[in-house]
Scaffold this motif. Sequence first.
Motif, PDB file in Angstrom:
ATOM      1  N   LEU A  32      34.439   6.047  -4.636  1.00 23.96           N
ATOM      2  CA  LEU A  32      34.431   6.401  -6.058  1.00 23.96           C
ATOM      3  C   LEU A  32      35.410   5.533  -6.838  1.00 23.96           C
ATOM      4  O   LEU A  32      35.337   5.467  -8.058  1.00 23.96           O
ATOM      5  CB  LEU A  32      34.774   7.878  -6.240  1.00 23.96           C
ATOM      6  N   GLY A  33      36.308   4.896  -6.116  1.00 31.67           N
ATOM      7  CA  GLY A  33      37.265   3.983  -6.718  1.00 31.67           C
ATOM      8  C   GLY A  33      38.023   3.272  -5.620  1.00 31.67           C
ATOM      9  O   GLY A  33      38.259   3.847  -4.560  1.00 31.67           O
ATOM     10  N   THR A  34      38.364   2.011  -5.877  1.00 27.30           N
ATOM     11  CA  THR A  34      39.151   1.232  -4.915  1.00 27.30           C
ATOM     12  C   THR A  34      40.173   0.395  -5.673  1.00 27.30           C
ATOM     13  O   THR A  34      39.972   0.069  -6.844  1.00 27.30           O
ATOM     14  CB  THR A  34      38.272   0.284  -4.067  1.00 27.30           C
ATOM     15  N   LEU A  35      41.233   0.047  -4.977  1.00 23.90           N
ATOM     16  CA  LEU A  35      42.245  -0.840  -5.540  1.00 23.90           C
ATOM     17  C   LEU A  35      42.901  -1.572  -4.384  1.00 23.90           C
ATOM     18  O   LEU A  35      43.218  -0.968  -3.357  1.00 23.90           O
ATOM     19  CB  LEU A  35      43.278  -0.039  -6.331  1.00 23.90           C
ATOM     20  N   GLY A  36      43.090  -2.856  -4.552  1.00 29.02           N
ATOM     21  CA  GLY A  36      43.699  -3.658  -3.496  1.00 29.02           C
ATOM     22  C   GLY A  36      42.653  -4.202  -2.551  1.00 29.02           C
ATOM     23  O   GLY A  36      41.539  -4.517  -2.953  1.00 29.02           O
ATOM     24  N   GLY A  37      43.021  -4.288  -1.292  1.00 27.80           N
ATOM     25  CA  GLY A  37      42.152  -4.893  -0.291  1.00 27.80           C
ATOM     26  C   GLY A  37      42.551  -6.347  -0.087  1.00 27.80           C
ATOM     27  O   GLY A  37      43.543  -6.825  -0.640  1.00 27.80           O
ATOM     28  N   SER A  38      41.798  -7.033   0.746  1.00 23.58           N
ATOM     29  CA  SER A  38      42.068  -8.440   1.022  1.00 23.58           C
ATOM     30  C   SER A  38      40.804  -9.067   1.575  1.00 23.58           C
ATOM     31  O   SER A  38      39.794  -8.387   1.750  1.00 23.58           O
ATOM     32  CB  SER A  38      43.210  -8.570   2.044  1.00 23.58           C
ATOM     33  N   LYS A  39      40.876 -10.368   1.885  1.00 27.02           N
ATOM     34  CA  LYS A  39      39.701 -11.017   2.467  1.00 27.02           C
ATOM     35  C   LYS A  39      39.359 -10.409   3.818  1.00 27.02           C
ATOM     36  O   LYS A  39      38.214 -10.413   4.239  1.00 27.02           O
ATOM     37  CB  LYS A  39      39.909 -12.527   2.580  1.00 27.02           C
ATOM     38  N   ASP A  40      40.357  -9.827   4.475  1.00 25.33           N
ATOM     39  CA  ASP A  40      40.148  -9.198   5.777  1.00 25.33           C
ATOM     40  C   ASP A  40      39.903  -7.696   5.690  1.00 25.33           C
ATOM     41  O   ASP A  40      39.640  -7.058   6.697  1.00 25.33           O
ATOM     42  CB  ASP A  40      41.368  -9.430   6.674  1.00 25.33           C
ATOM     43  N   LEU A  41      40.008  -7.122   4.494  1.00 22.15           N
ATOM     44  CA  LEU A  41      39.830  -5.682   4.323  1.00 22.15           C
ATOM     45  C   LEU A  41      38.938  -5.415   3.115  1.00 22.15           C
ATOM     46  O   LEU A  41      39.409  -5.361   1.980  1.00 22.15           O
ATOM     47  CB  LEU A  41      41.171  -4.966   4.158  1.00 22.15           C
ATOM     48  N   ASP A  42      37.646  -5.270   3.369  1.00 24.40           N
ATOM     49  CA  ASP A  42      36.674  -4.907   2.335  1.00 24.40           C
ATOM     50  C   ASP A  42      36.697  -3.386   2.223  1.00 24.40           C
ATOM     51  O   ASP A  42      36.255  -2.679   3.133  1.00 24.40           O
ATOM     52  CB  ASP A  42      35.287  -5.409   2.725  1.00 24.40           C
ATOM     53  N   LEU A  43      37.234  -2.876   1.135  1.00 29.65           N
ATOM     54  CA  LEU A  43      37.423  -1.435   0.990  1.00 29.65           C
ATOM     55  C   LEU A  43      36.114  -0.660   0.937  1.00 29.65           C
ATOM     56  O   LEU A  43      36.057   0.491   1.379  1.00 29.65           O
ATOM     57  CB  LEU A  43      38.279  -1.136  -0.233  1.00 29.65           C
ATOM     58  N   SER A  44      35.040  -1.253   0.441  1.00 24.24           N
ATOM     59  CA  SER A  44      33.747  -0.562   0.427  1.00 24.24           C
ATOM     60  C   SER A  44      33.221  -0.370   1.844  1.00 24.24           C
ATOM     61  O   SER A  44      32.695   0.689   2.188  1.00 24.24           O
ATOM     62  CB  SER A  44      32.729  -1.339  -0.413  1.00 24.24           C
ATOM     63  N   VAL A  45      33.371  -1.393   2.671  1.00 23.42           N
ATOM     64  CA  VAL A  45      32.959  -1.292   4.074  1.00 23.42           C
ATOM     65  C   VAL A  45      33.846  -0.283   4.802  1.00 23.42           C
ATOM     66  O   VAL A  45      33.366   0.554   5.571  1.00 23.42           O
ATOM     67  CB  VAL A  45      33.011  -2.675   4.767  1.00 23.42           C
ATOM     68  N   ALA A  46      35.147  -0.338   4.547  1.00 24.64           N
ATOM     69  CA  ALA A  46      36.085   0.597   5.171  1.00 24.64           C
ATOM     70  C   ALA A  46      35.774   2.036   4.756  1.00 24.64           C
ATOM     71  O   ALA A  46      35.832   2.949   5.589  1.00 24.64           O
ATOM     72  CB  ALA A  46      37.518   0.232   4.806  1.00 24.64           C
ATOM     73  N   ALA A  47      35.441   2.234   3.491  1.00 31.20           N
ATOM     74  CA  ALA A  47      35.110   3.582   3.008  1.00 31.20           C
ATOM     75  C   ALA A  47      33.900   4.143   3.750  1.00 31.20           C
ATOM     76  O   ALA A  47      33.928   5.275   4.233  1.00 31.20           O
ATOM     77  CB  ALA A  47      34.838   3.545   1.503  1.00 31.20           C
ATOM     78  N   ALA A  48      32.859   3.347   3.860  1.00 27.15           N
ATOM     79  CA  ALA A  48      31.646   3.791   4.550  1.00 27.15           C
ATOM     80  C   ALA A  48      31.925   4.055   6.028  1.00 27.15           C
ATOM     81  O   ALA A  48      31.495   5.071   6.585  1.00 27.15           O
ATOM     82  CB  ALA A  48      30.549   2.752   4.391  1.00 27.15           C
ATOM     83  N   GLY A  49      32.651   3.165   6.683  1.00 30.19           N
ATOM     84  CA  GLY A  49      32.952   3.328   8.101  1.00 30.19           C
ATOM     85  C   GLY A  49      33.832   4.529   8.388  1.00 30.19           C
ATOM     86  O   GLY A  49      33.610   5.258   9.358  1.00 30.19           O
ATOM     87  N   ASN A  50      34.820   4.761   7.546  1.00 30.21           N
ATOM     88  CA  ASN A  50      35.711   5.886   7.766  1.00 30.21           C
ATOM     89  C   ASN A  50      35.055   7.217   7.429  1.00 30.21           C
ATOM     90  O   ASN A  50      35.498   8.269   7.898  1.00 30.21           O
ATOM     91  CB  ASN A  50      37.022   5.692   7.005  1.00 30.21           C
ATOM     92  N   THR A  51      33.982   7.171   6.670  1.00 30.49           N
ATOM     93  CA  THR A  51      33.182   8.370   6.447  1.00 30.49           C
ATOM     94  C   THR A  51      32.649   8.894   7.777  1.00 30.49           C
ATOM     95  O   THR A  51      32.657  10.100   8.027  1.00 30.49           O
ATOM     96  CB  THR A  51      32.023   8.052   5.477  1.00 30.49           C
TER      97      THR A  51
END
Length: 124
Positions: A32-51
């Motif tokens: 629903l919202g993201t901030l930060g991340g890096s080339k090695d950390l795609d927060l959208s992918v992390a959000a889906a995976g951690n779901t």
Amino acid sequence: MANTEAALKESMSTIEGTIGVALVDYSSGMALGTLGGSKDLDLSVAAAGNTDVVRAKVRTMELLGLKDEIEDILITLGSQYHLIRLLTGRNQTGLFLYLALDKTRANLAMARHQLKKIEAELEV
């Protein structure tokens, strides 16, 4: 009361070592919202995976008949901590805050304490 954007900004600015933060709906896996991340950390992918992590833990607790609530889930990597905090307030069921921390710069106890405070102030 803080909105999503304010809560994410507070996480980035007040929690030492934060790489990225997301507010996630674990029924859909959408951030629903993201901030930060890096080339090695795609927060959208992390959000889906951690779901999937959250769903698995909730399902396991149900199978075990545990009548308790998950406060947070910690995943420790070689160089990072990934902290998942399930939200429990009014209108927040099904949401979690996801925080990725640089292990060398973060104080895990303080990060958990600060994330709990941010959760208490968050209004979705």
